[in-house]
Design an enzyme around this catalytic site. Structure first.
Site, mmCIF file in Angstrom:
data_model
loop_
_atom_site.group_PDB
_atom_site.id
_atom_site.type_symbol
_atom_site.label_atom_id
_atom_site.label_comp_id
_atom_site.label_asym_id
_atom_site.label_seq_id
_atom_site.Cartn_x
_atom_site.Cartn_y
_atom_site.Cartn_z
ATOM 1 N N SER A 171 -37.580 -6.299 -2.345
ATOM 2 C CA SER A 171 -38.680 -7.137 -2.818
ATOM 3 C C SER A 171 -39.456 -6.436 -3.917
ATOM 4 O O SER A 171 -39.571 -5.206 -3.930
ATOM 5 C CB SER A 171 -39.627 -7.449 -1.656
ATOM 6 O OG SER A 171 -40.838 -8.012 -2.111
ATOM 7 N N TYR A 222 -45.140 -5.144 4.985
ATOM 8 C CA TYR A 222 -43.945 -5.842 4.494
ATOM 9 C C TYR A 222 -43.291 -5.020 3.387
ATOM 10 O O TYR A 222 -42.071 -4.792 3.409
ATOM 11 C CB TYR A 222 -44.324 -7.227 3.968
ATOM 12 C CG TYR A 222 -43.195 -7.912 3.235
ATOM 13 C CD1 TYR A 222 -42.066 -8.335 3.923
ATOM 14 C CD2 TYR A 222 -43.247 -8.123 1.858
ATOM 15 C CE1 TYR A 222 -41.013 -8.961 3.259
ATOM 16 C CE2 TYR A 222 -42.207 -8.741 1.186
ATOM 17 C CZ TYR A 222 -41.095 -9.158 1.890
ATOM 18 O OH TYR A 222 -40.049 -9.759 1.222
#
Length: 336
Positions: free
Chosen positions: A129, A154
């Protein structure tokens, strides 16, 4: 014989579109998903229903954190390529439910790596990501830069995936390619993403929350461009980099069969401009609720994609207005 591909998170946004693409070209696809309720399960089931009607697709409901079930899947599988897209997504939700990220993104990914090792998989492609860039401010974000300052759990879990993959590449010669996705949008998307909730609220005449008073930039990347990048990278199995040096270690490559690439549109868009473009696609004006910066967010994302282009000859290029128009057309049709 068709090539056999395992797609984890096959009922998810990117997993659904990738599975469609692989089936269309004749691959045999095994899709797995735990169909959790992080967002509306009905949307995941609708994606899955479109896949299950096609020859060459087989689905198993399975949680990657279930070590025994994953080991059984790989023992039976005989997969040529694995594309790991299953993850607990979302930055803000990681502040509320960190355990979900530990279970799915760390334990689950560890089980996938071990399955690939035991199953003799030829190439593992996995989703990282843009959030891994965290506190970095030098733009555009480059895979050659250090990314050791995540600002959400995350992001930390995705950085951990890259490190875990490298260790398996080093120890067992498992070819691994990580793809750092930049703000993916498009039809069949995720309802927790801003563009999706903005659309719902604009059509309902409700105010939309705009964090950091709209002073954010994102490298919005259309789903078809993401899928094209994944498919090309699947064919580009990494080999050891002969010029890699431990004296000046490059985070993007290795002496092991390991690579990391960005996939982004390479054109950051101001959030307020994004909203204006969405308004034009909807034919409605938005009511803005300007709010302060949120913990875990980053000010801007902007992908350096030169390495991706050099490796596989592809640059995302879908204009924002075109991509949003396609999303809005799908949204109106799906939600009547």
């Amino acid at each position: 014989m068709p090539r056999k591909v395992l797609v984890t998170g096959a009922a998810g946004f990117i997993g659904y579109h990738l599975s469609q693409r692989l089936l269309a070209r004749g691959d045999a696809v095994v899709g797995i998903d735990n169909l959790n309720d992080y967002y509306e399960v009905g949307l995941k089931q609708a994606r899955l229903a479109r896949l299950e009607g096609q020859a060459g697709f087989r689905f198993r409901r399975l949680d990657l954190a279930d070590r025994a079930a994953v080991a059984e899947l790989f023992a039976e599988g005989g997969f040529d390529v694995v594309v790991n897209l299953a993850a607990q997504a979302g930055v803000r939700y990681s502040l509320e439910n960190p355990a979900a990220y530990i279970d799915s993104n760390l334990v689950g990914f560890g089980n996938v790596l071990e399955g690939c090792r035991q199953g003799g998989v030829k190439h593992l492609v996995y989703a990282s990501s843009s959030s891994v860039y965290g506190a970095n401010t030098r733009m555009p974000f480059s895979t050659h830069d250090n990314v050791d300052h995540p600002v959400s759990l995350y992001a930390a879990s995705k950085k951990a995936n890259e490190l875990m993959a490298h260790s398996y590449s080093h120890l067992f010669g498992l070819p691994c390619t990580g793809l750092r996705f930049f703000t993916v949008y498009g039809p069949w998307g995720r309802p927790d993403m801003a563009y999706f909730s903005f659309t719902r609220k604009i059509l309902a005449g409700e105010p939309i929350p705009v964090f950091n008073h709209g002073q954010m930039q994102r490298d919005f990347t259309y789903i078809d461009d993401i899928v094209e990048g994944i498919v090309r990278v699947m064919e580009h199995i990494p080999s050891p980099d002969p010029v890699w040096s431990g004296d000046a270690p490059d985070p993007a490559s290795s002496y092991a069969p390991y690579r990391v690439y960005n996939i982004g549109n390479n054109q950051p868009v101001a959030l307020l401009h994004f909203i204006e473009t969405l308004e034009q696609a909807l034919g409605r004006k938005a009511q803005l609720e300007l709010l302060p910066f949120q913990p875990g967010d980053v000010q801007a994302t902007y992908a350096d994609i030169n390495d991706l282009e050099q490796a596989v000859g592809f640059r995302p290029a879908t204009p924002l207005a075109d991509g949003l128009a396609r999303f809005v057309a799908w949204y109106r049709d799906y939600y009547r």
